[in-house]
Design an enzyme around this catalytic site. Structure first.
Site: not given
Ligand SMILES: Cc1ncc(COP(=O)(O)O)c(C=O)c1O
Length: 280
Positions: A100, A135-137, A177, A203-204, A232
C-alpha cells in the site's frame, strides 16, 4: 490427510487509507477481509480444530497510501486483536501488514521507506512476532514508462486533443481512477506549452491518458512517455477493442531487451473456436 494446515486470517481493521475509493480495501464497507469481531470468533473456532494451526494475522488496507497514519491505525487495531487472542491462549507468529505504500505520480509526498518502517517499528512492540510486508507499487511504479506515438492533433470547439496510439486498454488507471500520470516528450523540446486532452484511439470518451493537461506542443509522429506505469500498467491492460497488447522492454543502462513480445492478431483469437452447431 491428518495434516495440520497453517492458517492466518486477513482482517478488515476498518481504517480509512485516505486513497481513491476503488483502491481502499480496509474499510468495513469494502469486500475484503473479515471484520474484527468475526475474526475473533473465527480464531476461537480455528483453535478448537484438530487440523488447523493458527500461525498469523494479516491485513491490506489499500494502495497508493501517502500518509503513515493509516498504517499506524491498522497496526493498532491488529495489535488489539492479537492481545485479545493472547488472553484466550491463542498466539500468532506472523503479522502481515500488506502493501500500500504510495509513490509520487504528480506532487504526492508519501512517507519514505524509512519513515514507513519507523511508523511500524515504533508501534510493533513484540520482538517475537515475524513482520511480513507486501510492497508492490512502491517497488516498481516509477520504474516503468509507457511509450506512445502521437497520431494526430485535433482542435475541438472547446478544447484541443492529442490523439496517441496508446489507449485505455494499455493503461486503465486514468479512466478507472482518474489517476494522474505525468506525460513527457521522449525527445526534449523547448516548444511552448499547450493545454490538451491526451486521448487514445478507442471508441470511448473515457479513453484518455490525461485531461486538460499542460504539455509541450507536440506534433504527429512524436513519441510521448507516460510516466510511472511500472505498477498497475501492463497487468491491468486488456485486448479491448481488439487491440493487441504492447511489447515490454527491459532497460538497464544502455542495454535493453524485449521481455514480452508484442501481441499480434493471431494472439487475439487464440483459444477461440467455432462450435460445431454453427452452420458453415
Ligand atoms: C493483499 C495485497 N497485498 C499487497 C498488495 C500490493 O499493494 P501496493 O502495490 O499498493 O503496495 C495488494 C494490491 O492490491 C494486495 O491486494
Amino acid at each position: 490427510m491428518k495434516k495440520k494446515a497453517p492458517v492466518a486470517i486477513r482482517v478488515n481493521p476498518d481504517v480509512d487509507p485516505k486513497t481513491h475509493p476503488y483502491i481502499s480495501t480496509g474499510l468495513k464497507k469494502n469486500k475484503f477481509g473479515v471484520d474484527l469481531e468475526a475474526a475473533l470468533n473465527a480464531y476461537k473456532m480455528a483453535s478448537e480444530l484438530d487440523y488447523i494451526e493458527i500461525v498469523g494475522i494479516g491485513c491490506h488496507i489499500g494502495s497508493q497510501i501517502t500518509e503513515a497514519e493509516p498504517f499506524d491505525n491498522a497496526l493498532k487495531s491488529l495489535k488489539a486483536l492479537i492481545h485479545e487472542l493472547k488472553q484466550l491462549g491463542i498466539t500468532v507468529r506472523y503479522l502481515d501488514m500488506g502493501g500500500g505504500l504510495g509513490i509520487t505520480y504528480e506532487n504526492e509526498t508519501p512517507p519514505s521507506l524509512s519513515e514507513y518502517a519507523q511508523a511500524i517499528i515504533t508501534e510493533l512492540d513484540d520482538p517475537k512476532i515475524c513482520l511480513i510486508l507486501e510492497p508492490g507499487r512502491v517497488l516498481v511504479g516509477n520504474a516503468g514508462i509507457l511509450v506512445s506515438r502521437v497520431l494526430y492533433r485535433k482542435s475541438g470547439s472547446s478544447k484541443d486533443f492529442v490523439i496517441v496510439d496508446a489507449g485505455m486498454n494499455d493503461l486503465l488507471r486514468p479512466t478507472l481512477y482518474h489517476a494522474y500520470h505525468a506525460i513527457e516528450p521522449v525527445q526534449k523540446k523547448d516548444s511552448r506549452l499547450i493545454v490538451a486532452d491526451v486521448v487514445g484511439p478507442i471508441c470511448e470518451s473515457g479513453d484518455f491518458l490525461a485531461v486538460e493537461r499542460s504539455i509541450v506542443d507536440i506534433a504527429a509522429g512524436d513519441l510521448l512517455a507516460v510516466m510511472s506505469t511500472g505498477a498497475y500498467g501492463y497487468v491491468m491492460s486488456s485486448n479491448y477493442c481488439s487491440r493487441p497488447r504492447v511489447a515490454e522492454i527491459l532497460v538497464k543502462g544502455k542495454q535493453f531487451d524485449v521481455v514480452r513480445q508484442r501481441e499480434n492478431y493471431e494472439d487475439l483469437i487464440k483459444g477461440e473456436s467455432i462450435p460445431s452447431f454453427i452452420d458453415e
